[in-house]
Design an enzyme around this catalytic site. Structure first.
Site, PDB file in Angstrom:
ATOM      1  N   ASP A  87       0.843  -1.201   0.000  1.00 22.92           N
ATOM      2  CA  ASP A  87       0.000   0.000   0.000  1.00 22.92           C
ATOM      3  C   ASP A  87       0.875   1.246   0.000  1.00 22.92           C
ATOM      4  O   ASP A  87       2.065   1.191   0.339  1.00 22.92           O
ATOM      5  CB  ASP A  87      -0.936   0.001   1.207  1.00 22.92           C
ATOM      6  CG  ASP A  87      -0.184   0.139   2.526  1.00 22.92           C
ATOM      7  OD1 ASP A  87       0.738  -0.672   2.757  1.00 22.92           O
ATOM      8  OD2 ASP A  87      -0.508   1.035   3.315  1.00 22.92           O
ATOM      9  N   GLU A 154       0.103  -0.701   5.742  1.00 22.89           N
ATOM     10  CA  GLU A 154       1.108  -0.119   6.618  1.00 22.89           C
ATOM     11  C   GLU A 154       0.936   1.386   6.774  1.00 22.89           C
ATOM     12  O   GLU A 154       1.075   1.939   7.870  1.00 22.89           O
ATOM     13  CB  GLU A 154       2.513  -0.434   6.082  1.00 22.89           C
ATOM     14  CG  GLU A 154       3.650  -0.088   7.036  1.00 22.89           C
ATOM     15  CD  GLU A 154       4.123   1.355   6.950  1.00 22.89           C
ATOM     16  OE1 GLU A 154       4.816   1.804   7.871  1.00 22.89           O
ATOM     17  OE2 GLU A 154       3.796   2.041   5.954  1.00 22.89           O
TER      18      GLU A 154
END
Length: 449
Positions: A87, A154
Site C-alpha cells: 500500500d 502499513e
C-alpha cells in the site's frame, strides 16, 4: 562468504513499474479495488520469481497480507522473514508531480512514481533476491528458510498486522527479520538503520472566555485563548530550542554523523534561520526527544473577526528516544502542560495514539552479515543511522520475538521525497539493494544458527 548468484535487473525494474502503476491507497474513502489489484500484482511478481505456496492471509478489516514459507534443503538452516508493504500514500496534489504519480517514469537514472521508494521497491527487491536462487528446474533453493510477509495497510498506521502476528507467533517466527522499508543516507551509500524513535501525541485545548469578545471592549485585561496557547507551546522548549519537558529519555548515539550544513540544505532551512537544540544533529534526530505543534485550531486570518478568541486547540507530536514508553512520555508532556498553563486558563488534554521505538540489529552476527552484504552490493562500507520516524511494526515484532535480529534497509535516499510529490528511487541503488539481500541470505545460510 561464497559468491552470491546474480540479480536480474530487468525483471526487478519491471516488477516495480507494474506495482507502482496501481494506486493502492488503503486509507478510508479511497477505492478498495486498486488495493486488491496491488495484492494480485504482488502475488504475480512473487510467483514469477519462483515463489510457491503463496497465501492471501485474511486481515480483519484490512487488505490481505501476502505470505509464503520457503524451506531450505538443510532443515537446521536459520529462518529469515522478508517484509515489505504494497500500500502507498495518496498521490497528493497533481501540481507536485512532474509526471503523474501512478505512471512510473524514468528520468536521469531514477524511477518516479508513488511507492517507488515507499515501499513497493521492497516488494520488488525481495522478489528479485529470491529469484536469484532459482535452479535450472525453475525451483527456488534458498540457503536459508525464508518467510515472505507483504502487508497491505502499513501507511494507515492501524497496526492490524501486528495483532495478526501476535495471535499466531509461531507461524511468523524467524531468526532474522529483514524490513525493506528503510533508506540510505545518500545515493550509493549503503545504510543500516539501527534505531527507531517512538511517538506520542497529545491534544491540548485552552478555554478562557464564554464567547468571543470584541477586542476594543476586552483587549488588554481580557484573556485571549490563542495567546494563552501560544505561551504554553513556547514553554515546551528552552530558548535554544531544546526540549524543556522533564521525564523524556535521552540516549547516546555512536553511528554516522550528519553534517549540519548538508542537513540544512536537505531540509530546506531558510538562510539566516537558526537550527534548534544542542549537540550533534544525528543525536537530536535519532535518540533524543522532540516536540512539535503540528496543528492549531483557531480562526484563519481570512475569516478572523476583531475579537478575543475564547478557545484554541493544538496537537503536539512528540518523537521519543527508542527506549521511551509512549504512554509515560505522553504523561510527562501532560504534566508539563498543567504546570505551565498561563493566567489560570482552563485546560483539557487528550492522549492520542502512540508508537514505541526500537533498537535494531546494530551489532552481532546478523548485523555483521548485513554490513558485509551491503558492502558487497554497493561496493562501499555500510554506515549506521537511526530513524527519526516511528515504524510501529518493527517495535511490535521486536517485542513479540525478543531473541530475533532485525535488519532495516532499503534503496531510498535523500532525494526520494517519500510521501511527497515526485517520489523516486535510484534504479542503480535498487539493483544494489537486491544484490545485497542475496549476499545477506547466502552469508546467514553459511553461518548457520
Amino acid at each position: 562468504m561464497s559468491t552470491p548468484p546474480a540479480v536480474d535487473a530487468t525483471r526487478l525494474r519491471d516488477a516495480l513499474e507494474r506495482l507502482v502503476a496501481v494506486p493502492s491507497v488503503a486509507f478510508p474513502g479511497f477505492p478498495e479495488a486498486p488495493v486488491r489489484e496491488a495484492a494480485d500484482v504482488t502475488v504475480a511478481v512473487l510467483e514469477e520469481a519462483g515463489v510457491t505456496g503463496i497465501e492471501r492471509v485474511d486481515v480483519p478489516g484490512a487488505p490481505p497480507a501476502i505470505y509464503a514459507h520457503l524451506r531450505a534443503a538443510d532443515p537446521d538452516a536459520p529462518t529469515v522473514l522478508l517484509y515489505a508493504h504494497y500500500d502507498v500514500q495518496p498521490g497528493g496534489p497533481e501540481e507536485s508531480w512532474t509526471t503523474p504519480a501512478f505512471e512510473p517514469t524514468e528520468r536521469d537514472g531514477r524511477l518516479y512514481g508513488r511507492g517507488t521508494a515507499d515501499d513497493k521497491c521492497g516488494v520488488a527487491l525481495h522478489a528479485a533476491a529470491l529469484a536469484a536462487f532459482r535452479g535450472e528446474d525453475g525451483a527456488l533453493a534458498p540457503p536459508v528458510h525464508v518467510k515472505v510477509l507483504i502487508e497491505g495497510e502499513e501507511e494507515t498506521g492501524n497496526g492490524t498486522l501486528s495483532k495478526l502476528v501476535a495471535a499466531d507467533p509461531d507461524r511468523f517466527r524467524a531468526d532474522a527479520f529483514v524490513i525493506a522499508d528503510g533508506s540510505n543516507v545518500a545515493t550509493g551509500t549503503p545504510t543500516l538503520t539501527t534505531s527507531l524513535r517512538g511517538m506520542a501525541v497529545v491534544d491540548v485545548t485552552i478555554d478562557t472566555l464564554e464567547a468571543p469578545v470584541h477586542s476594543g471592549v476586552a483587549g488588554g485585561p481580557g484573556p485571549d485563548a490563542l495567546l494563552a496557547l501560544s505561551r504554553l507551546i513556547a514553554s515546551l522548549h528552552h530558548d535554544d530550542g531544546s526540549v524543556a519537558v522533564e521525564g523524556l529519555d535521552v540516549l547516546p548515539w555512536d553511528g554516522a554523523a550528519i553534517d549540519p550544513e548538508e542537513w540544512r540544505a536537505e531540509v530546506g532551512v531558510l538562510e539566516g534561520v537558526d537550527l534548534l537544540g544542542t549537540g550533534p544533529i544525528a543525536d537530536q534526530l535519532f535518540v533524543r526527544p522532540s516536540v512539535t505543534a503540528i496543528g492549531i485550531d483557531a480562526p484563519t486570518v481570512d475569516t478572523a473577526a476583531n475579537a478575543l478568541i475564547p478557545r484554541a486547540k493544538a496537537r503536539l507530536s512528540v518523537r521519543l528516544a527508542p527506549t521511551q514508553d509512549p504512554a509515560a512520555a505522553a504523561q510527562a508532556v501532560i504534566a508539563h502542560v498543567f504546570a505551565h498553563v498561563p493566567w489560570g486558563a482552563q485546560v483539557t488534554v487528550a492522549e492520542g495514539p502512540g508508537a514505541p521505538g526500537a533498537i535494531l540489529a546494530g551489532e552481532g552476527r546478523v548485523a555483521e552479515a548485513a554490513a558485509r552484504a551491503l558492502e558487497s552490493g554497493y561496493g562501499a562500507p555500510a554506515v549506521r543511522i537511526g530513524s527519526g520516524g516511528a515504524i510501529p511494526l518493527c517495535a511490535d515484532l521486536s517485542t513479540i520475538y525478543p531473541d530475533a535480529a532485525f535488519v532495516l534497509w532499503g534503496p531510498g535516499d535523500e532525494r526520494s521525497r517519500i510521501h511527497a510529490g515526485d517520489e523516486s528511487v535510484d534504479l542503480a541503488d535498487l539493483e544494489r539493494a537486491a544484490v545485497a539481500e542475496v549476499a545477506f541470505l547466502v552469508d546467514v545460510g553459511a553461518a548457520g544458527r
